[in-house]
Design a protein around this motif. Sequence first.
Motif, PDB file in Angstrom:
ATOM      1  N   MET A   1      -9.484  48.820  78.855  1.00 42.96           N
ATOM      2  CA  MET A   1      -8.273  48.285  78.939  1.00 42.96           C
ATOM      3  C   MET A   1      -8.301  47.350  80.460  1.00 42.96           C
ATOM      4  O   MET A   1      -7.752  46.290  80.561  1.00 42.96           O
ATOM      5  N   GLY A   2      -9.079  47.655  81.470  1.00 45.27           N
ATOM      6  CA  GLY A   2      -9.192  47.158  82.604  1.00 45.27           C
ATOM      7  C   GLY A   2     -10.021  45.445  82.334  1.00 45.27           C
ATOM      8  O   GLY A   2      -9.324  44.671  82.872  1.00 45.27           O
ATOM      9  N   GLU A  17      -5.588  48.082  88.181  1.00 49.37           N
ATOM     10  CA  GLU A  17      -6.924  49.027  88.569  1.00 49.37           C
ATOM     11  C   GLU A  17      -7.352  49.037  89.931  1.00 49.37           C
ATOM     12  O   GLU A  17      -7.829  50.087  90.269  1.00 49.37           O
ATOM     13  N   VAL A  18      -6.759  48.135  90.884  1.00 51.93           N
ATOM     14  CA  VAL A  18      -7.296  48.258  92.355  1.00 51.93           C
ATOM     15  C   VAL A  18      -5.965  48.916  93.017  1.00 51.93           C
ATOM     16  O   VAL A  18      -6.191  49.849  93.764  1.00 51.93           O
ATOM     17  N   GLY A  62     -14.141  54.072  78.400  1.00 52.44           N
ATOM     18  CA  GLY A  62     -12.823  53.546  77.682  1.00 52.44           C
ATOM     19  C   GLY A  62     -12.743  54.529  76.203  1.00 52.44           C
ATOM     20  O   GLY A  62     -13.669  55.378  76.113  1.00 52.44           O
ATOM     21  N   ARG A  63     -11.597  54.323  75.667  1.00 53.83           N
ATOM     22  CA  ARG A  63     -11.513  54.843  74.434  1.00 53.83           C
ATOM     23  C   ARG A  63     -11.096  54.112  73.392  1.00 53.83           C
ATOM     24  O   ARG A  63     -10.085  53.312  73.281  1.00 53.83           O
ATOM     25  N   VAL A  64     -11.997  53.740  72.416  1.00 59.15           N
ATOM     26  CA  VAL A  64     -11.885  53.071  71.318  1.00 59.15           C
ATOM     27  C   VAL A  64     -11.172  53.625  70.310  1.00 59.15           C
ATOM     28  O   VAL A  64     -11.093  54.826  70.076  1.00 59.15           O
ATOM     29  N   ASP A  65     -10.374  52.718  69.668  1.00 60.17           N
ATOM     30  CA  ASP A  65      -9.421  53.339  68.482  1.00 60.17           C
ATOM     31  C   ASP A  65     -10.019  54.023  67.379  1.00 60.17           C
ATOM     32  O   ASP A  65      -9.866  55.329  67.132  1.00 60.17           O
ATOM     33  N   VAL A  66     -10.927  53.499  66.582  1.00 63.14           N
ATOM     34  CA  VAL A  66     -11.634  54.016  65.609  1.00 63.14           C
ATOM     35  C   VAL A  66     -12.892  53.542  65.454  1.00 63.14           C
ATOM     36  O   VAL A  66     -13.282  52.253  66.008  1.00 63.14           O
ATOM     37  N   VAL A  67     -14.046  54.264  65.053  1.00 69.42           N
ATOM     38  CA  VAL A  67     -15.315  53.908  64.573  1.00 69.42           C
ATOM     39  C   VAL A  67     -15.661  54.385  63.308  1.00 69.42           C
ATOM     40  O   VAL A  67     -15.537  55.400  63.003  1.00 69.42           O
ATOM     41  N   ARG A  68     -15.943  53.109  62.586  1.00 67.54           N
ATOM     42  CA  ARG A  68     -16.426  53.550  61.219  1.00 67.54           C
ATOM     43  C   ARG A  68     -17.957  53.101  61.007  1.00 67.54           C
ATOM     44  O   ARG A  68     -18.268  52.372  61.699  1.00 67.54           O
ATOM     45  N   LEU A  99     -11.322  40.021  72.628  1.00 66.75           N
ATOM     46  CA  LEU A  99     -12.880  39.896  72.252  1.00 66.75           C
ATOM     47  C   LEU A  99     -13.485  40.777  73.526  1.00 66.75           C
ATOM     48  O   LEU A  99     -14.474  41.436  72.899  1.00 66.75           O
ATOM     49  N   VAL A 100     -13.044  40.437  74.823  1.00 65.12           N
ATOM     50  CA  VAL A 100     -13.765  41.176  75.723  1.00 65.12           C
ATOM     51  C   VAL A 100     -13.738  42.532  75.884  1.00 65.12           C
ATOM     52  O   VAL A 100     -14.641  43.250  75.882  1.00 65.12           O
ATOM     53  N   GLN A 101     -12.413  43.030  75.442  1.00 65.89           N
ATOM     54  CA  GLN A 101     -12.224  44.463  75.542  1.00 65.89           C
ATOM     55  C   GLN A 101     -13.110  45.073  73.965  1.00 65.89           C
ATOM     56  O   GLN A 101     -13.857  46.197  74.362  1.00 65.89           O
TER      57      GLN A 101
END
Length: 539
Positions: A1-2, A17-18, A62-68, A99-101
Motif C-alpha cells: 500500500m505504501g 508511512e513516515v 504486504g497482503r495480496v488480495d488473492v493468489v490463483r 501497476l506498481v502495487q
Amino acid sequence: MGLHSLTYCERLYYLEEVEGLLVANERVYAGRSLHEERTAPDETGRERRSLWLTSERLGLYGRVDVVRTRDGQPIPYEHKRGRVRRGANGEPEAWPSDLVQLGGYALLLEEQMGRPVLEGRIRYHADQVTVRVPITESLRAQVLSAIARAKELRTYTTRPPVIVEESKCAHCSLAPVCLPEEERLVEGTTTEPGRLFPPHPDREIVHVNAQGARIRRTGEQLVIEGPGAERVSLPIHTVDALVLHGNVQLTTQAVHLCASHEVGIHWLTRGGRYLGGLAAGSSPVQRRIRQYQALTDPRQRLDLARRLVTARLDSQLRFLLRATRTDPAKRTAIREAIQTIRQQRAKAGHAADSDTLRGYEGLAGRAYFAALPHLLDPEIPETMRPSGRSRRPPQDRFNALLSFGYALLYRSVLAAVLAVGLEPAFGFFHTPRSTAHPLVLDLMELFRVPLWDMVVIASCNRRQWDPEVDFHVARDHVWLSDEGRRKAITLYERRLEDTWKHPVLQYSLSYTRTIELEVRLLEKEWTGAPGMFARARLR
C-alpha cells in the motif's frame, strides 16, 4: 500500500508511512468493505486469499488480495472499488499506482514461491472490468525504483511539496491534514480553494460531570453509570474525547479502549482547572523536529507573536464595538477602553521584542476587562457583575464563568494541537508556567473572545444564570456548582457547533474545526506555505 501511495502522491506517502497520519473517509471504508468481502476464506482450495508476503532483501511486505494458479503459474489479483483507466483508444488500462502495487506483490510472490510470476490481474469493480497486467522487466524496475525512493523519503524531516495534479486531492482522505487547496491559495495557483476540509467533526465530545460516576467498558462501548448519572452506553467510534469533571472513575479497560481508538481523555477539577490528559497515536517525530527548528528562530517567534497579539486585540476591539453599536450610553462608557486597545494594537505590529509585546497586550487586556461590565444590561444584579479580571481563584461569579470556559477552551485547543502532532509545551509567545502548555495558551488567544467571552455576556444578558443555584461562594473564591457546570458545558459545546466563515479561505466550518484548521495553518508557517496563520478575525 505504501508503494501505491508513493506512486499516486509522494506527499501522501510521507504523511501516511513516515509521519504515521492515517485518516479514513467514506471511500476508504468502502474499499475496506470490498476487500473484506472479496478476501473471505476460500472453501474450494483453488486460491489463496489475503496472503501476507514479506521480503527482507527488498525491504517490502504486504497482503495480496488473492493468489490463483493457472497452468502451474501463480497469478496475484488485486481488487479495486474504483473505475478503470481508459487508454487513448478507450481500452481499459490499470492506473500507474495500481501497476506498481501489483508489481510489488509479484516480486514478493516470486521470492516466496521460488519461480517467476509472469502475469497479474486487477479487478475494477465500479466498471466490472478485469485488466491483465504482464509482469515485465520495466515494471520490475519501476517497483525497485519506488522502493528506493520510499527509503529515501523516510530519511527526510520535511514533507514533499503538494502535488501538481489538483484532481488527485479531491477525494484524498488526508486532504484535511495536507490542506493542498489552502496551500495553493497561498502560492497563488488557485483563487477559490476546493472544499476539502470537513466543516464538522464526525465524533462527539462527552463530558461526565456527575460526581461519583463510573465509566467502564462493555465490548466496543463505553458505559457511564453511578450515583447521580443516568446509565448511558456509547459506541466507541462515536466518541472523540472524554472530559471528566471532578470525582469520576474510569476503569483500566475503558482507558485501553479509548487508547486503541485514539479517543482523548481529559481530567478537570470541579472548579474547572485543567489537570491533564491522555492522547493516543503515533509519535510524530518529523513534525516536532520541524516545530523545534522553526520556533528556535527568534525572528519567526516574534513574527508569529506579533500576528497573534494583533489578532486577539482585533477580536476584543471588534466585540466591544459590535456589542455597543446600538447603545450610545454603553459606547460612551467604554470609549476610553476602545481608544487604549486601538493604540496598543497599532504598536503590537511593530514591537521590538516579546517582552515589549506582552506589555502592549497587558495594557489592552486591562482595558478590555474593565469594559466588559458595561456590556451587561443595567438590570443584571450586582452579584453577576465583575470588577476587573480575577483568576486562580476567581473572586466573583462572572470571573468564575470566564475561568471555567477558558478551561474548556484549553482542552479543545490542546486536543487540536495533539491531533495535528505538534508539541504543546513548545510555543512562541507565552512563557512556560505550572502545568499549562505554552503553545496551547498561545493558540487560545485567537478564540477566547468568539468562543467564550461573547457567550458569557450574551448568557448573562439573557438571565440564564441563577446567582444562588449555579455558584458556590466561599470566603476567597467562587466556583460553579454542578448545575452551573452543566449549563456552561452546554453553552460551550453549542458554540463549538456554530459555523463560521474563514475570511481568507472563504468557506464555512464549525468552531471545532476552526481550531484544528488554525493549528494546521500554524504548522504551514514552517512547512512551506506561510502567511495563513492568525488571519481569522471576528466580523
